[in-house]
Design a protein around this motif. Structure first.
Motif, PDB file in Angstrom:
ATOM      1  N   ALA A  35     -12.788  -8.000  -6.482  1.00  0.00           N
ATOM      2  CA  ALA A  35     -11.980  -6.799  -6.224  1.00  0.00           C
ATOM      3  C   ALA A  35     -12.830  -5.545  -6.306  1.00  0.00           C
ATOM      4  O   ALA A  35     -13.916  -5.541  -6.894  1.00  0.00           O
ATOM      5  CB  ALA A  35     -10.831  -6.719  -7.230  1.00  0.00           C
ATOM      6  N   LYS A  36     -12.305  -4.481  -5.726  1.00  0.00           N
ATOM      7  CA  LYS A  36     -12.992  -3.194  -5.760  1.00  0.00           C
ATOM      8  C   LYS A  36     -11.943  -2.093  -5.824  1.00  0.00           C
ATOM      9  O   LYS A  36     -10.771  -2.322  -5.502  1.00  0.00           O
ATOM     10  CB  LYS A  36     -13.887  -3.024  -4.535  1.00  0.00           C
ATOM     11  CG  LYS A  36     -13.172  -3.083  -3.206  1.00  0.00           C
ATOM     12  CD  LYS A  36     -14.150  -3.023  -2.051  1.00  0.00           C
ATOM     13  CE  LYS A  36     -13.425  -3.012  -0.697  1.00  0.00           C
ATOM     14  NZ  LYS A  36     -12.600  -4.226  -0.495  1.00  0.00           N
ATOM     15  N   PRO A  37     -12.342  -0.880  -6.243  1.00  0.00           N
ATOM     16  CA  PRO A  37     -11.375   0.220  -6.283  1.00  0.00           C
ATOM     17  C   PRO A  37     -10.683   0.409  -4.939  1.00  0.00           C
ATOM     18  O   PRO A  37     -11.320   0.364  -3.888  1.00  0.00           O
ATOM     19  CB  PRO A  37     -12.250   1.429  -6.646  1.00  0.00           C
ATOM     20  CG  PRO A  37     -13.357   0.848  -7.452  1.00  0.00           C
ATOM     21  CD  PRO A  37     -13.662  -0.480  -6.798  1.00  0.00           C
ATOM     22  N   GLY A  38      -9.378   0.587  -4.973  1.00  0.00           N
ATOM     23  CA  GLY A  38      -8.588   0.746  -3.753  1.00  0.00           C
ATOM     24  C   GLY A  38      -7.881  -0.522  -3.332  1.00  0.00           C
ATOM     25  O   GLY A  38      -6.952  -0.471  -2.518  1.00  0.00           O
ATOM     26  N   ASP A  39      -8.300  -1.666  -3.886  1.00  0.00           N
ATOM     27  CA  ASP A  39      -7.637  -2.922  -3.556  1.00  0.00           C
ATOM     28  C   ASP A  39      -6.257  -2.989  -4.204  1.00  0.00           C
ATOM     29  O   ASP A  39      -5.977  -2.294  -5.183  1.00  0.00           O
ATOM     30  CB  ASP A  39      -8.469  -4.110  -4.033  1.00  0.00           C
ATOM     31  CG  ASP A  39      -9.655  -4.390  -3.131  1.00  0.00           C
ATOM     32  OD1 ASP A  39      -9.772  -3.734  -2.089  1.00  0.00           O
ATOM     33  OD2 ASP A  39     -10.483  -5.253  -3.487  1.00  0.00           O
ATOM     34  N   SER A  40      -5.417  -3.859  -3.678  1.00  0.00           N
ATOM     35  CA  SER A  40      -4.081  -4.064  -4.229  1.00  0.00           C
ATOM     36  C   SER A  40      -4.043  -5.339  -5.063  1.00  0.00           C
ATOM     37  O   SER A  40      -4.560  -6.378  -4.649  1.00  0.00           O
ATOM     38  CB  SER A  40      -3.043  -4.169  -3.110  1.00  0.00           C
ATOM     39  OG  SER A  40      -2.937  -2.950  -2.403  1.00  0.00           O
TER      40      SER A  40
END
Length: 215
Positions: A35-40
């Motif tokens: 995961a990365k920032p901005g993912d849901s």
């Protein structure tokens, strides 16, 4: 978009109050692996946006309305939560189409030794439940065993009880509900025709050329 197949039981490690909401820190090494920032990510059935990721944990901001309309407002440090990453195009749809938009909350009424769990739900949501249809409870895709005006039952198999928060629920506990999105869209599309029939009018079919080929 999610499928209601929980990937991991995470743990709430911190809750920070914000001006109009809260920031949750959740331990979930499986769902944060790619995961990365901005993912849901789905947390107990609520779609949240990742703000930060560090050491197998992620933070997400929850607005006041979501805290009020879901069970997230009652979370405490140490609570376990169901986690799921958003589905990728081409993934198997093991559960059903889940948006991560909670329609309301229900209350556990009973849990028997065979795994049959009954819930009390708001009457406004009962029309979307049908026998053998789909329902999302705390982010878990389940099949409705039976449904009445203010309650419904689902069968929770041992694996689901072991790998999700449903195995930790007791009578009186609140849970998040998301009804089948397809049912809501069908209701919206059918509403004008049903209203016309109720008033004694015959709905007019729009002629867009169809088989005649007219443009």
């Amino acid at each position: 978009m999610f499928t209601g197949i929980v990937e991991e039981l995470g743990t709430i490690t911190a809750i920070e109050s914000l001006a109009d909401g809260a920031r949750l820190t959740v331990s979930g090494p499986v769902v944060t692996a790619d995961a990365k920032p901005g993912d849901s990510l789905s947390v107990n059935g609520v779609c949240l946006t990742v703000v930060e990721i560090s050491d197998g944990r992620f933070t997400a901001d929850v607005v006041g309305e979501t805290l009020q309309r879901s069970t997230l407002g009652g979370l405490r440090e140490g609570d376990r939560v169901n986690l799921e990453r958003a589905m990728a195009l081409g993934d198997r749809l093991g559960g059903h189409i889940v948006q991560g938009h909670v329609d309301g909350t229900a209350t556990v009424l009973s849990v028997d030794s065979d795994g049959l769990t009954r819930f009390e739900l708001p009457e406004r949501l009962s029309r979307y439940l049908v026998e053998k249809g789909s329902i999302t409870v705390d982010g878990v895709s389940l099949t409705v065993v039976d449904a009445a005006a203010t309650e419904f039952g689902v069968a929770v198999i041992p694996t689901t009880a072991e790998l999700t928060t449903l195995g930790l629920r007791h009578p009186g506990d609140p849970v998040n509900l998301e009804v089948d999105a397809l049912a809501k869209y069908l209701e919206k599309l059918a509403e004008p025709q049903l209203t016309s029939l109720a008033r004694g009018h015959t709905p007019q079919r729009e002629d867009n050329g169809g088989a005649t080929g007219r443009q």
